[in-house]
Design a protein around this motif. Structure first.
Motif, PDB file in Angstrom:
ATOM      1  N   UNK A   1       0.840  -1.381   0.057  1.00 57.11           N
ATOM      2  CA  UNK A   1      -0.105  -0.110   0.013  1.00 57.11           C
ATOM      3  C   UNK A   1       0.930   1.263  -0.125  1.00 57.11           C
ATOM      4  N   UNK A   2       1.855   1.233   0.728  1.00 58.26           N
ATOM      5  CA  UNK A   2       2.781   2.362   0.981  1.00 58.26           C
ATOM      6  C   UNK A   2       3.435   2.621  -0.305  1.00 58.26           C
ATOM      7  N   UNK A   3       3.798   1.532  -1.192  1.00 60.55           N
ATOM      8  CA  UNK A   3       4.540   1.786  -2.349  1.00 60.55           C
ATOM      9  C   UNK A   3       3.744   2.171  -3.506  1.00 60.55           C
ATOM     10  N   UNK A   4       2.412   1.934  -3.280  1.00 58.39           N
ATOM     11  CA  UNK A   4       1.343   2.188  -4.345  1.00 58.39           C
ATOM     12  C   UNK A   4       1.051   3.773  -4.114  1.00 58.39           C
ATOM     13  N   UNK A   5       1.004   4.169  -2.804  1.00 55.94           N
ATOM     14  CA  UNK A   5       0.715   5.675  -2.361  1.00 55.94           C
ATOM     15  C   UNK A   5       1.819   6.434  -3.134  1.00 55.94           C
ATOM     16  N   UNK A   6       3.347   5.816  -2.668  1.00 54.18           N
ATOM     17  CA  UNK A   6       4.182   6.738  -3.098  1.00 54.18           C
ATOM     18  C   UNK A   6       4.517   6.970  -4.606  1.00 54.18           C
ATOM     19  N   UNK A   7       3.900   6.094  -5.340  1.00 54.15           N
ATOM     20  CA  UNK A   7       3.987   6.003  -6.883  1.00 54.15           C
ATOM     21  C   UNK A   7       3.040   6.961  -7.259  1.00 54.15           C
ATOM     22  N   UNK A   8       1.852   6.863  -6.548  1.00 53.95           N
ATOM     23  CA  UNK A   8       0.659   7.861  -7.041  1.00 53.95           C
ATOM     24  C   UNK A   8       1.166   9.223  -6.777  1.00 53.95           C
ATOM     25  N   UNK A   9       1.957   9.504  -5.658  1.00 58.31           N
ATOM     26  CA  UNK A   9       2.670  10.780  -5.410  1.00 58.31           C
ATOM     27  C   UNK A   9       3.337  11.071  -6.327  1.00 58.31           C
ATOM     28  N   UNK A  10       4.384  10.488  -6.748  1.00 55.92           N
ATOM     29  CA  UNK A  10       5.153  10.798  -7.895  1.00 55.92           C
ATOM     30  C   UNK A  10       4.488  11.280  -9.303  1.00 55.92           C
ATOM     31  N   UNK A  11       3.442  10.503  -9.643  1.00 54.31           N
ATOM     32  CA  UNK A  11       2.765  10.777 -10.788  1.00 54.31           C
ATOM     33  C   UNK A  11       1.871  12.032 -10.497  1.00 54.31           C
ATOM     34  N   UNK A  12       1.394  12.304  -9.421  1.00 53.15           N
ATOM     35  CA  UNK A  12       0.717  13.497  -9.316  1.00 53.15           C
ATOM     36  C   UNK A  12       1.521  14.607  -9.342  1.00 53.15           C
ATOM     37  N   UNK A  13       2.420  14.446  -8.614  1.00 54.29           N
ATOM     38  CA  UNK A  13       3.458  15.656  -8.480  1.00 54.29           C
ATOM     39  C   UNK A  13       4.213  16.031  -9.873  1.00 54.29           C
ATOM     40  N   UNK A  14       4.323  15.135 -10.622  1.00 50.97           N
ATOM     41  CA  UNK A  14       4.882  15.275 -11.908  1.00 50.97           C
ATOM     42  C   UNK A  14       4.003  15.934 -12.920  1.00 50.97           C
ATOM     43  N   UNK A  15       2.641  15.966 -12.508  1.00 53.32           N
ATOM     44  CA  UNK A  15       1.559  16.548 -13.350  1.00 53.32           C
ATOM     45  C   UNK A  15       1.221  17.634 -12.586  1.00 53.32           C
ATOM     46  N   UNK A  16       1.646  18.117 -11.413  1.00 54.13           N
ATOM     47  CA  UNK A  16       1.453  19.260 -10.730  1.00 54.13           C
ATOM     48  C   UNK A  16      -0.088  19.200 -10.131  1.00 54.13           C
ATOM     49  N   UNK A  17      -0.278  18.153  -9.683  1.00 53.82           N
ATOM     50  CA  UNK A  17      -1.611  17.675  -8.940  1.00 53.82           C
ATOM     51  C   UNK A  17      -1.230  17.915  -7.389  1.00 53.82           C
ATOM     52  N   UNK A  18      -2.200  18.170  -6.788  1.00 57.46           N
ATOM     53  CA  UNK A  18      -2.250  17.774  -5.317  1.00 57.46           C
ATOM     54  C   UNK A  18      -2.691  16.306  -5.074  1.00 57.46           C
ATOM     55  N   UNK A  19      -2.265  15.583  -4.154  1.00 60.86           N
ATOM     56  CA  UNK A  19      -2.666  14.343  -3.986  1.00 60.86           C
ATOM     57  C   UNK A  19      -3.003  14.415  -2.226  1.00 60.86           C
ATOM     58  N   UNK A  20      -3.965  13.863  -1.980  1.00 62.98           N
ATOM     59  CA  UNK A  20      -4.684  13.831  -0.821  1.00 62.98           C
ATOM     60  C   UNK A  20      -4.941  12.298  -0.313  1.00 62.98           C
ATOM     61  N   UNK A  21      -4.967  12.080   1.052  1.00 66.34           N
ATOM     62  CA  UNK A  21      -5.190  10.847   1.735  1.00 66.34           C
ATOM     63  C   UNK A  21      -6.440  11.007   2.546  1.00 66.34           C
ATOM     64  N   UNK A  22      -7.450  10.098   2.590  1.00 68.25           N
ATOM     65  CA  UNK A  22      -8.731  10.030   3.544  1.00 68.25           C
ATOM     66  C   UNK A  22      -8.928   8.813   4.317  1.00 68.25           C
TER      67      UNK A  22
END
Length: 662
Positions: A597-618
């Protein structure tokens, strides 16, 4: 100052310097020429006049004066003087006029013609009678020089204007590739990978355009590889490779999050079991079984498309599970029978010699044990298998929860009555910034207050969608949030996130209604964020893109909720004009114990930040999960660990993160 302006300025200065130098040389040469000619004319005139006077008697003053007047009246000389040896001088001098100067005074002063007096002796035989002294008049020279300067200035001005115009045309042609490169760079920021097909001829520009194209292709390749890796991780960890559904772990994880997240839930859990799958395997082989499982998975996904929050999974070889949100037990029973009818008339038709049974249990409340829920669904499945009259059975218990149930007509009357009475109640859940531990957003939740009973969205929203009232409800929620913000001024840069239904996104009248609301309150519109669940993007992507373009002038932001629960490739992140994404709470629950799960979220963080997107967790409820989630680099997080939903907007504005949690 732009590069074009700099080029224009430098070129203009260069042309002016060249023209000014040329003009200066011309004036100086003209001055020297006129000065030489005037002095030469004065010398010739003095010599001629002296010769003429030599033929006149020295005492004949009248004749001498007449000779001087004839020469002076021509106007070419400023002064003519005869200095006789024995008498007073005879002279003629011009007068300077006050007006009608031959040239401006500054020009005359700058040019400064130096008129040298020309002298000649008047003699008779060997006797010297006097001296003639003549100075040429400079008005003609000044006038001609000034006319030449004016003509040159006019010509130079035309040359300058034409040069600048031609320069702008040339720069426009040369800078056209630069403008395309600029648009290409801005498109990269907007998550669009544009490759220029028009390659300029100039070597430097050609290299620049080719380098930009190569960079775009490289960035696109990096994003594609990163997205594919993240999608593969999600598929390997949470999806069944044969059916295309969630695997046992993925299904149980999402079910546990729904039943134990501390918010009211309402839905039906179904278990499906194929009876004779082993016989089919022995008779036709493994490939035939895999084909059946694949077709069954595709059919289940198709059946669940009309339920955005529903999901399904394969728990074992012949066992499948489904969860569909519904309003009450009656609707749950209806959905169970509809699912059985759909399957028995399609992929699991009796003509294929496939026997299956469905068992379900209606779940409603704040907290439910997933193991117990699955056990009750399994009991209903066993009951369906033993029942001779049917193969779909809903779990029945003697537990009387006291929860009121309505028919479809009563639900419609209740929901329309709520809309007319404005009986929607809003709650606000704070979203905390991971960078400075301050408020970032508020998630907006809706409740219905009807006849003294409070109904959560989990209970009434399935009926809202069934009766096609989603667009009206979403518009009402947006209008109510704007009305509250008018009463309580929003904090700067704080967004209020409203989850809208896929049905609303597809409704063009809903688009128009939103535009009317935001047009009436343009300053408040910049504080609104609209988000949709990721699982519904497949059917609404184009409509969502149109809605985003329509709302962009108002400053409304767009986000995707429940990221990780959908089946779409993450390429939609670059196709849609999004501002943020929100990771589903099922990935955050127990994060400190789940490395994948942690690796998946870290991958999504990299993708989002590369696209200038905020990424939030709930859905954060444990301190250990908060610590790990912060390490992944998400921009913000929310959950009951920080706060429960706040019932009043004034309380939400006054809310602060406790010091212990900072």
């Amino acid at each position: 100052m732009t590069l074009r302006q700099q080029f224009s300025l430098l070129t203009g200065l260069l042309v002016i310097i060249l023209l000014a130098g040329n003009l200066l040389v011309m004036v100086m040469n003209g001055r020297d020429y006129f000065q030489q000619q005037l002095n030469a004319r004065a010398y010739d005139a003095a010599t001629s006049l002296a010769l003429s006077m030599s033929q006149v008697a020295a005492d004949d003053e009248v004749q001498l004066t007449r000779l001087m007047d004839v020469l002076f009246d021509r106007g070419f000389f400023a002064e003519i003087e005869l200095q006789r040896v024995d008498n007073e001088p005879i002279y003629r001098r011009s007068r300077d006029t006050a007006g009608d100067l031959p040239a401006p005074r500054w020009f005359m002063h700058w040019v400064g013609l130096d008129m040298i007096p020309a002298e000649a002796d008047v003699t008779r035989q060997w006797q010297r009678l006097g001296t003639v002294r003549i100075i040429s008049h400079s008005d003609f020279a000044y006038r001609d020089l000034w006319a030449m300067v004016r003509a040159e200035l006019i010509w130079f001005a035309w040359v300058l204007v034409v040069s600048l115009v031609l320069l702008q045309i040339l720069l426009g042609w040369l800078f056209r590739p630069l403008a395309r490169v600029e648009r290409q760079a801005l498109a990269i920021c907007e998550r669009q990978w544009q490759v220029q097909t028009e390659i300029p001829r100039p070597r430097e520009l050609r290299r620049m355009v080719l380098a930009m194209n190569k960079m775009v292709q490289k960035l696109q390749s990096i994003f594609t590889e990163q997205s594919a890796m993240t999608e593969q991780l999600r598929a390997e960890s949470f999806n069944d490779s044969v059916s295309g559904l969630l695997n046992r772990r993925g299904f149980d994880q999402r079910l546990q999050h729904i039943l134990q997240r501390g918010e009211e839930h309402s839905g039906v859990l179904m278990l499906l079991q194929l009876q004779n799958l082993a016989e089919l395997n022995q008779a036709q082989g493994r490939q035939s079984v895999d084909d059946v499982l694949h077709l069954l998975g595709a059919e289940l996904l198709r059946c669940l498309q009309e339920f955005p929050a529903a999901f399904s999974g394969r728990r074992s070889g012949s066992d499948f599970a489904l969860y569909i949100p519904c309003a009450d037990q009656a609707q749950g029973d209806t959905l169970l029978q509809q699912m059985y009818s759909q399957l028995v008339t399609s992929v699991l038709s009796r003509r294929k010699d496939l026997v299956f049974h469905l068992g379900g249990v209606f779940l409603q409340g704040i907290q439910d044990d997933p193991v117990q829920a699955l056990s009750r669904a399994d009991a209903a499945l066993r009951q369906a298998q033993r029942s001779p009259e049917g193969r779909a059975q809903l779990y029945r218990s003697d537990n009387s929860s006291g929860v009121q149930e309505w028919t479809a007509g009563e639900w419609r009357e209740l929901l329309t009555g709520v809309l007319e009475a404005g009986a929607l109640q809003l709650q606000f859940l704070p979203v905390i910034s991971n960078r400075n531990r301050r408020l970032l957003q508020f998630e907006v939740f809706s409740r219905i207050v009807w006849q003294g009973e409070t109904l959560s969205a989990a209970r009434f929203w399935p009926m809202v969608e069934q009766h096609q009232l989603a667009a009206r409800y979403d518009a009402t929620i947006v209008a109510q949030v704007l009305a509250l913000l008018e009463q309580h001024a929003p904090q700067e840069s704080i967004r209020y996130c409203i989850n809208i239904s896929p049905a609303s996104v597809l409704d063009e009248q809903f688009h128009q209604r939103l535009s009317e609301l935001f047009r009436a309150a343009p300053q408040l519109a910049t504080h609104i964020a609209l988000e949709v669940p990721e699982s519904s993007l497949a059917g609404i992507e184009s409509a969502l893109a149109r809605l985003a373009i329509q709302l962009k002038p108002f400053g409304v932001t767009l986000g995707v909720d429940q990221v990780g629960t959908g089946s779409m490739a993450f390429a939609y992140l670059q196709r849609l004009p999004l501002d943020y994404i929100r990771i589903d709470g099922s990935f955050n629950r127990g994060l400190h114990q789940a490395q994948d799960h942690r690796f998946f979220i870290q991958s999504m963080v990299q993708i989002a930040h590369n696209l200038d997107l905020l990424i939030l967790g709930e859905g954060i409820e444990e301190a250990d999960d908060v610590a790990v989630l912060r390490q992944t680099g998400v921009d913000g997080m929310s959950g009951y660990f920080f706060s429960r939903p706040l019932a009043a907007l004034a309380d939400a504005h006054a809310w602060q993160l406790p010091a212990d949690d900072v």
